[in-house]
Enzyme design. Structure first.
Site, mmCIF file in Angstrom:
data_model
loop_
_atom_site.group_PDB
_atom_site.id
_atom_site.type_symbol
_atom_site.label_atom_id
_atom_site.label_comp_id
_atom_site.label_asym_id
_atom_site.label_seq_id
_atom_site.Cartn_x
_atom_site.Cartn_y
_atom_site.Cartn_z
ATOM 1 C CD GLU A 40 12.151 -10.161 -12.197
ATOM 2 O OE1 GLU A 40 12.045 -9.453 -11.172
ATOM 3 O OE2 GLU A 40 11.694 -11.312 -12.262
ATOM 4 C CB ALA A 75 9.958 -6.035 -6.186
ATOM 5 C CD GLU A 111 15.053 -11.322 -7.945
ATOM 6 O OE1 GLU A 111 16.156 -11.744 -8.360
ATOM 7 O OE2 GLU A 111 14.340 -10.542 -8.597
ATOM 8 N N GLY A 139 13.626 -6.953 -9.665
ATOM 9 C CA GLY A 139 12.538 -6.409 -10.475
ATOM 10 C C GLY A 139 13.009 -5.296 -11.406
HETATM 11 N N1 CAA Z 1 13.529 -2.510 -1.706
HETATM 12 C C1 CAA Z 1 13.379 -1.605 -0.721
HETATM 13 N N2 CAA Z 1 14.323 -0.710 -0.406
HETATM 14 C C2 CAA Z 1 15.482 -0.751 -1.090
HETATM 15 C C3 CAA Z 1 15.713 -1.671 -2.126
HETATM 16 C C4 CAA Z 1 14.660 -2.581 -2.436
HETATM 17 N N3 CAA Z 1 14.758 -3.470 -3.442
HETATM 18 N N4 CAA Z 1 16.952 -1.478 -2.610
HETATM 19 C C5 CAA Z 1 17.475 -0.451 -1.907
HETATM 20 N N5 CAA Z 1 16.586 -0.015 -1.007
HETATM 21 C C6 CAA Z 1 16.744 1.083 -0.034
HETATM 22 C C7 CAA Z 1 17.655 0.655 1.108
HETATM 23 O O1 CAA Z 1 16.936 -0.086 2.061
HETATM 24 C C8 CAA Z 1 18.139 2.002 1.601
HETATM 25 O O2 CAA Z 1 17.117 2.569 2.376
HETATM 26 P P1 CAA Z 1 17.488 3.279 3.821
HETATM 27 O O3 CAA Z 1 18.320 4.472 3.388
HETATM 28 O O4 CAA Z 1 16.147 3.651 4.346
HETATM 29 O O5 CAA Z 1 18.273 2.274 4.599
HETATM 30 C C9 CAA Z 1 18.243 2.837 0.317
HETATM 31 O O6 CAA Z 1 17.429 2.175 -0.647
HETATM 32 C C10 CAA Z 1 19.648 2.902 -0.250
HETATM 33 O O7 CAA Z 1 20.133 1.563 -0.367
HETATM 34 P P2 CAA Z 1 21.493 1.049 0.312
HETATM 35 O O8 CAA Z 1 21.810 1.825 1.519
HETATM 36 O O9 CAA Z 1 21.383 -0.438 0.449
HETATM 37 O O10 CAA Z 1 22.520 1.444 -0.856
HETATM 38 P P3 CAA Z 1 23.915 0.734 -1.194
HETATM 39 O O11 CAA Z 1 24.567 1.639 -2.195
HETATM 40 O O12 CAA Z 1 24.660 0.383 0.055
HETATM 41 O O13 CAA Z 1 23.523 -0.649 -1.916
HETATM 42 C C11 CAA Z 1 22.278 -2.038 -3.425
HETATM 43 C C12 CAA Z 1 22.860 -0.638 -3.135
HETATM 44 C C13 CAA Z 1 23.443 -3.031 -3.660
HETATM 45 C C14 CAA Z 1 21.442 -1.932 -4.692
HETATM 46 C C15 CAA Z 1 21.421 -2.512 -2.216
HETATM 47 O O14 CAA Z 1 20.488 -1.486 -1.900
HETATM 48 C C16 CAA Z 1 20.642 -3.760 -2.464
HETATM 49 O O15 CAA Z 1 21.179 -4.857 -2.395
HETATM 50 N N6 CAA Z 1 19.314 -3.637 -2.732
HETATM 51 C C17 CAA Z 1 18.419 -4.760 -2.872
HETATM 52 C C18 CAA Z 1 18.587 -5.410 -4.221
HETATM 53 C C19 CAA Z 1 17.649 -6.594 -4.303
HETATM 54 O O16 CAA Z 1 17.751 -7.551 -3.566
HETATM 55 N N7 CAA Z 1 16.694 -6.551 -5.265
HETATM 56 C C20 CAA Z 1 15.714 -7.591 -5.450
HETATM 57 C C21 CAA Z 1 14.443 -7.264 -4.723
HETATM 58 S S1 CAA Z 1 13.263 -8.586 -4.715
HETATM 59 C C22 CAA Z 1 12.546 -8.536 -6.255
HETATM 60 O O17 CAA Z 1 12.851 -7.678 -7.068
HETATM 61 C C23 CAA Z 1 11.528 -9.614 -6.525
HETATM 62 C C24 CAA Z 1 11.038 -9.674 -7.926
HETATM 63 O O18 CAA Z 1 11.538 -10.434 -8.711
HETATM 64 C C25 CAA Z 1 9.926 -8.909 -8.369
#
Ligand code: CAA
Length: 257
Positions: free
Chosen positions: A111, A65, A131, A108
């Site tokens: 999910e 998400a 998360e 998400g």
């Molecule tokens: N939400 C918003 N933006 C996100 C995102 C997310 N879930 N995942 C990645 N992005 C964005 C980053 O912020 C980045 O944007 P900028 O270029 O503007 O900085 C862009 O996508 C590329 O990401 P990274 O630079 O972080 O890429 P990476 O290759 O270094 O890492 C990754 C990849 C390991 C997937 C890392 O992006 C990451 O950890 N993402 C978050 C994963 C996460 O925590 N997901 C759970 C979200 S909460 C949820 O889903 C709740 C639910 O149950 C519904």
């Protein structure tokens, strides 16, 4: 129909819905999920479509998400926003829907893949519920569907550590149907969708409904329980810290409140 964050390709008797927000690794914001919901409503009405493939791109199915959209929201705002309504369209879609997953399927994203009926993974796919690293828990069914799919001890480890698993482990755990080379995952998902689309449509529909019934009763209660806890965490300081730390690209400092 034209979408901003989606590409929908009709390849009758199947359709491919491709999540397309590559700069954010297909993070599932409200606009994108609203479009998924609209696209599925169109495909449901089209009698020529027998099955659907939901996919992302090679780097990411979806990285979760959209954290930026949730970062400043409190518990009541999240409850009122009711963002998961759009996700229900995937869960209640009456035709078979197959996730074709390459790269990240996190939070998400994992999910969403699990809401689909089957999952074809590329060798590069990774599945996880990170998360906990944001000071929250899964909110779109992860604690329930992952536990059903892989069993308690594996789900506990994945959800409590936030560590993702590789495609081969996902296969061993029973989370995905099969793992194929990255060049083939979409083709394999389409092949499976076409095979199913060739069967009797009403039987397919009722077979799907019946399989869902195998665990649906207790799943609904579990989902409601999970959702309340998910919203509750948006009242915590650790949630604010976890999401800000992600956006600022630093390590979070937890306070335990
Ligand atoms: N939400 C918003 N933006 C996100 C995102 C997310 N879930 N995942 C990645 N992005 C964005 C980053 O912020 C980045 O944007 P900028 O270029 O503007 O900085 C862009 O996508 C590329 O990401 P990274 O630079 O972080 O890429 P990476 O290759 O270094 O890492 C990754 C990849 C390991 C997937 C890392 O992006 C990451 O950890 N993402 C978050 C994963 C996460 O925590 N997901 C759970 C979200 S909460 C949820 O889903 C709740 C639910 O149950 C519904």
């Amino acid at each position: 129909m034209e979408y901003k964050n989606l590409l929908v390709e009709l390849d009758l008797p199947i359709a491919v819905v491709r999540l397309s927000r590559p700069k954010a690794l297909n993070a599932l914001n409200s606009e994108l999920m609203g479009e998924v919901s609209q696209a599925l409503a169109e495909l449901e009405k089209n009698p020529e479509v027998g099955a659907v493939v939901l996919t992302g791109d090679e780097r990411a199915f979806a990285a979760g998400a959209d954290i930026k959209e949730m970062a400043s929201a409190g518990a009541v705002e999240m409850l009122l926003r009711n963002q998961f309504v759009a996700w229900e369209s995937v869960r209640s879609f009456p035709k078979p829907i197959i996730a074709a997953v390459s790269g990240y399927a996190l939070g998400g994203g994992c999910e969403l893949a699990m809401m689909c009926d089957m999952i074809i993974a590329s060798e590069t796919a990774q599945f996880g519920q990170p998360e906990i690293n944001l000071g929250i828990i899964p909110g779109a069914g992860g604690t329930q569907r992952l536990t059903h799919a892989v069993g308690k001890v594996r789900a506990m480890e994945m959800i409590l550590t936030g560590r993702p698993i590789k495609a081969t482990e996902a296969l061993e755990y029973g989370l995905v149907n099969r793992v194929v080379p990255v060049e083939l995952y979409l083709e394999e998902a389409k092949r499976l969708a076409r095979e199913i689309a060739g069967k009797a449509p009403v039987a397919v529909r009722l077979a799907k409904e019946s399989v869902m019934r195998a665990y649906d009763g207790s799943l609904q209660q579990g989902l409601d329980f999970e959702r309340k806890n998910f919203y509750l965490l948006f009242a915590s300081e650790d949630k604010a810290e976890g999401m800000s730390a992600f956006i600022d690209k630093r390590k979070p400092a937890w306070k335990g409140k």
